[in-house]
Enzyme design. Sequence first.
Site, PDB file in Angstrom:
ATOM      1  CG  ASP A  31      -6.210  -9.726   4.371  1.00 48.41           C
ATOM      2  OD1 ASP A  31      -5.002  -9.487   4.165  1.00 48.41           O
ATOM      3  OD2 ASP A  31      -6.714  -9.775   5.505  1.00 48.41           O
ATOM      4  CB  ALA A  36       1.724   3.462   4.731  1.00 52.45           C
ATOM      5  CD  GLU A  37       2.139  -2.503   3.416  1.00 51.42           C
ATOM      6  OE1 GLU A  37       1.603  -3.124   4.351  1.00 51.42           O
ATOM      7  OE2 GLU A  37       1.866  -2.709   2.212  1.00 51.42           O
ATOM      8  CG  ASN A  85      -0.249  -0.042   2.538  1.00 48.27           C
ATOM      9  OD1 ASN A  85       0.841   0.505   2.695  1.00 48.27           O
ATOM     10  ND2 ASN A  85      -0.871  -0.679   3.521  1.00 48.27           N
TER      11      ASN A  85
END
Length: 313
Positions: free
Chosen positions: A266, A200-201, A198
């Site tokens: 997920d 942020a990652e 995502n």
Amino acid sequence: MTTSVTVAPALDQVRVLVVGDVMLDRYWFGDVSRISPEAPVPIVRIEKREARLGGAANVARNAAALGAHAGLLGVVGDDEAGDEVAQLLESGGIHSYLKRDAAISTIIKLRVIGRQQQMVRIDFEEAPTDTVLRDKLVQFKALLNDYDVIVLSDYAKGSLVNVADMVTSARAAGKVVMVDPKGDDFTRYTGATVLTPNKAEMRRIVGDWRSEEELTAKAQKMRSDLKLDALLLTRSEEGMTLYTEGEQFHMPAQAREVFDVSGAGDTVIATMAAMLGAGASWQEAVQTANRAGGIVVGKLGTATVTREELFPA
């Protein structure tokens, strides 16, 4: 360019093995009508309790809900919560390869919800022991021939310390390897088919970006450096962008009321896994996963999307 998927693919022919951090999501629902006299906090009178599969188990649950043959390899404690995970897997039609670790407790995320608002989340977690992780790696390699797509669901809880070896083994066996990554070091995922970070990652690894062009350059460099076939960046309200060799494909977010984003990642990776396993193109897989993510955020908690919802007759 592909515009949409109009015919439901043969998802029931796809075999997806999910490996990673297995959790039990518990929800306690109640009524809030007063403040505690002991401290300035609301009192929640619990009226209903629910348990759902969480973490990597929720990815497997999503794949099974789409009709795929889903297997789950992970570690739980030799405790009541581990028993409940096993029961939920069985009732969900998911083939369980759970390893029991008597030295730890099963990871639990307990959410207390009052008047449809989450009041507090309480986490119980311990990392698996080395012996159990070695056994898990041996079993992983033994299972590879039985599955088409491997999903490595990393929640940084300690179950995927051998992830580099898993990626190498699965790719050598000719499998599609999808990784939902975590942490500050993505080099351990080198050689996977696709990563699904995502925003942020992604930002943690490549730093910030000031324009779409800069983001594209950083994403393509990461994809190339890690020897990935594709990189899928999930961007919440901005939708998602797929980067492949020499091109990119953006899907705007589905316009709908967002009720709960927990577990949406997920759903996205499970849907992509099922679609790619069924022979869909990258664009078809991303479009369908984007649609699935749009549906699941309109549901409470770690929910799933069915094949009928994705492909209405």
